[in-house]
Write a protein that holds these residues in place. Sequence first.
Motif, PDB file in Angstrom:
ATOM      1  N   ALA A 125       0.826  -1.212   0.000  1.00  0.00           N
ATOM      2  CA  ALA A 125       0.000   0.000   0.000  1.00  0.00           C
ATOM      3  C   ALA A 125       0.860   1.263   0.000  1.00  0.00           C
ATOM      4  N   VAL A 126       1.945   1.247   0.778  1.00  0.00           N
ATOM      5  CA  VAL A 126       2.818   2.428   0.843  1.00  0.00           C
ATOM      6  C   VAL A 126       3.432   2.716  -0.518  1.00  0.00           C
ATOM      7  N   VAL A 127       3.993   1.691  -1.170  1.00  0.00           N
ATOM      8  CA  VAL A 127       4.676   1.896  -2.447  1.00  0.00           C
ATOM      9  C   VAL A 127       3.685   2.207  -3.564  1.00  0.00           C
ATOM     10  N   ALA A 128       2.514   1.576  -3.531  1.00  0.00           N
ATOM     11  CA  ALA A 128       1.501   1.867  -4.554  1.00  0.00           C
ATOM     12  C   ALA A 128       1.075   3.327  -4.493  1.00  0.00           C
TER      13      ALA A 128
ATOM     14  N   PRO B  33       5.378   5.641  -5.202  1.00  0.00           N
ATOM     15  CA  PRO B  33       6.494   4.805  -5.666  1.00  0.00           C
ATOM     16  C   PRO B  33       7.871   5.359  -5.304  1.00  0.00           C
ATOM     17  N   ALA B  34       7.981   6.681  -5.162  1.00  0.00           N
ATOM     18  CA  ALA B  34       9.278   7.277  -4.828  1.00  0.00           C
ATOM     19  C   ALA B  34       9.795   6.811  -3.470  1.00  0.00           C
TER      20      ALA B  34
ATOM     21  N   ASP C 265      13.652   4.802  -0.007  1.00  0.00           N
ATOM     22  CA  ASP C 265      13.968   4.706   1.424  1.00  0.00           C
ATOM     23  C   ASP C 265      14.581   3.356   1.781  1.00  0.00           C
ATOM     24  N   VAL C 266      14.370   2.349   0.931  1.00  0.00           N
ATOM     25  CA  VAL C 266      14.907   1.017   1.205  1.00  0.00           C
ATOM     26  C   VAL C 266      16.429   1.038   1.220  1.00  0.00           C
ATOM     27  N   LEU C 267      17.030   1.888   0.400  1.00  0.00           N
ATOM     28  CA  LEU C 267      18.487   1.870   0.235  1.00  0.00           C
ATOM     29  C   LEU C 267      19.225   2.208   1.522  1.00  0.00           C
ATOM     30  N   ALA C 268      18.597   2.939   2.415  1.00  0.00           N
ATOM     31  CA  ALA C 268      19.258   3.290   3.678  1.00  0.00           C
ATOM     32  C   ALA C 268      19.345   2.094   4.617  1.00  0.00           C
TER      33      ALA C 268
ATOM     34  N   ALA D 147      16.379   2.417  -7.653  1.00  0.00           N
ATOM     35  CA  ALA D 147      15.555   3.470  -7.041  1.00  0.00           C
ATOM     36  C   ALA D 147      16.459   4.658  -6.756  1.00  0.00           C
ATOM     37  N   ARG D 148      16.183   5.763  -7.340  1.00  0.00           N
ATOM     38  CA  ARG D 148      17.012   6.957  -7.150  1.00  0.00           C
ATOM     39  C   ARG D 148      16.586   7.678  -5.878  1.00  0.00           C
ATOM     40  N   THR D 149      17.560   8.080  -5.091  1.00  0.00           N
ATOM     41  CA  THR D 149      17.268   8.775  -3.837  1.00  0.00           C
ATOM     42  C   THR D 149      17.371  10.279  -4.026  1.00  0.00           C
ATOM     43  N   LEU D 150      16.668  10.978  -3.173  1.00  0.00           N
ATOM     44  CA  LEU D 150      16.776  12.433  -3.174  1.00  0.00           C
ATOM     45  C   LEU D 150      18.201  12.852  -2.833  1.00  0.00           C
ATOM     46  N   GLU D 151      18.822  12.137  -1.907  1.00  0.00           N
ATOM     47  CA  GLU D 151      20.195  12.475  -1.531  1.00  0.00           C
ATOM     48  C   GLU D 151      21.130  12.388  -2.734  1.00  0.00           C
ATOM     49  N   GLY D 152      20.945  11.344  -3.550  1.00  0.00           N
ATOM     50  CA  GLY D 152      21.795  11.183  -4.721  1.00  0.00           C
ATOM     51  C   GLY D 152      21.630  12.323  -5.715  1.00  0.00           C
TER      52      GLY D 152
END
Length: 723
Positions: free
Chosen positions: A274-277, A280-281, A285-288, A324-329
């Motif tokens: 439900a969160v990702v649907a 999607p951005a 957060d998974v990468l951390a 998945a591209r992060t905002l930090e990147g």
Amino acid sequence: MVHPLASLVVRHTHRLPAPSGPEGRGEVAARQFDAALMSAGFKLSAALLERLSGLSEEAVVATATPTLDCVRAMVGDHVEHNAYFRDFPANVPDTFDFWARCVREALSDDASRPGLLARLRAGVVDLLSLPSYGRPQHTYAELLAAHDELIAAAGDRVTVLHLGGPAEDEVAALYPALAGSTTPLGDEGLRDLYALAEHCADGPQPEAIPVRENRAVVNAARLRAGHEPVLDTVTDVLRLACALSGGDVTLTAPTRFRALSRPVRRALLAGLDAVVAAAPAKLADVLAHREPFKRLGERLHPHEYPRWPHAADVFAVARGDKEARTLEGRVEELLGADDVTGAARLLTAAPGMLLRSLDRLLRVGRTQEDRDAVVAAAERVLPKVSGRVLLSVREHLHHRARDSGGSGRVFVNRHGRARVEADPRAPVPPADVARLIAALDEETRRRLPDPGHLLIDPDILDVALPLSGRATTGGFGVLPRGSLMPVQGELLRFFVHWKQQRRRTDYDLSALMLDADYETDCWLSYTALTQFEGVHSGDVTEAPEGASEFIDLRLGAVRGAFIVPQVHIYAGEGFDEAEESFFGFMLRAAGQKGRPFEARTVRMKSELRGPGRVALPLVFLRGDDGGWHAKWLHLYLRGAPTANRVEENQLSVATLVRGIVERDHLTVRYLTGLMADRATATTLWDGTVPDGPVTYIGLERPDGLHPDSLVITPENLRALIPG
């Protein structure tokens, strides 16, 4: 019947849920209850004494027994504190004389003599091999018989227990107060929150739970009760899984995920989907936390549930099978291209991240135009940032404004482990800092409530704001890191108590005295039992039934400018492993006598639960007027695996103490200054109780305040932090 969560209410609010039971003549039992409380430094309020007096004697006793157990445990009076030297603080021998006596006693013992002679011929004697060393040679009853009763003094602590409402109402009020805290709770607070959430799972729920760790604990209780968890990020699901496995909801330490039931697996996967649907951005957060997500995927078996494809994407990102591209990147790409303005503009999508990046953005901005863009972006997002972040950034900027560069920088992680490093950062332009500070002050002022009549206890003004639950510990009279409190008394006595769980454990209490330049003056420890300033109670080297050590200091005789009590793990279990471990201090007048441990002289008792092998709970510093003050540290040093001693940590301890002592923390004084601008009247507490309702902010709740008053004390100081 006493409510099962009444002790939580007492610990967090110093209110006793309204006692109930048959009416009767309970005056005598109530006065006896009050007298017993006084021996532990507590007292019934007038309203509570009156309420108990109208109940039957049996009802009073039913209330008194668990309440006494609760308050005694709060101050450390639930265990036997048997000092090694029976007469402590009297008759403490010189260190080497004591060691020689232990050797003589061993030589007179037929069983120990042969081995000791062999070691003496080799030139080395281990103190732990001497039969009389490290284990008290008397019983606790013999220690009690050797000491006179404590003589009451005006300075003895008296903590008033106030009359609360019905037990269920008190519990129902405490639950949202903890769950809705705007700052993270410590370990004890999270345990209490779970108990409350479990009890209240089927009742009204908090309107908002802003702190993610708190949300994880509440979600775990709700899920176990058959209710839907509240989730809006993939990390919420990870924290919930940690809570269900008894792990670390802060995600600082790794969690070994337990086997989860099929209904729980479905709930977690459905939550992720439900969160990702919806956004999607949020996959980024998974990468951390890639490794924890991989381990969680092994327990959830997402391939068995094709109806939740977005949940499968979470674990694909964790494994590196999906990008998945992060905002930090993206921000780093812009900064790499020297586009500071673009980076600031992009960060407005994450207001908290923008504020935490201000220092760096202002330093890398090459032109005033860049820096103006950064400040303007921050000003636009301030209304969207949590109060805790606002205040944390305000404190940081204040510190940077007075930093000329090149000073040491103190790093403290979420578990209190600390280190000091040189600070190579360039100063931040003063004009930009001043503009940001003004904007932060205005936004904070806007969020604070109208206090009406503001009544302030001056002793709380220098208490640091609790911007993190990890800046404090569980216990009694404990204040957040950086808090300053006056110390009034002639004798200062430290104590540590621990109980080993599986193996021999030896904690050593020490006190390091530093001069005004943070150089060592002297110390008290098991290697230095006596000094001009005071005495040590003796080394206890094992604690199967619990053990205690003490240090007694005559404050008027201390030659240094700083006193740094510390607890070293010489051998055995760490602070997190022992069954129980706590530190505290007492204050007494000269001539009060009494036992080594007297509950009503305890001013602070702090749980020792940290990752290092050396604990630094607080430091005492001499003020310009010659008086002493306590400043809270709540720090841990890594130390060595074994044989930690005060002699070997002098430099690192002095460096850390200097870093905390010389740092300005944001205190209650700052917020009350902003609140005073909107108050109808502002009064300093002098013992006079006003007739009407007030907003009272102080160290203790006064008896007799108007029932509509808002009361802020250290127990609920987090309520002062705006949302």
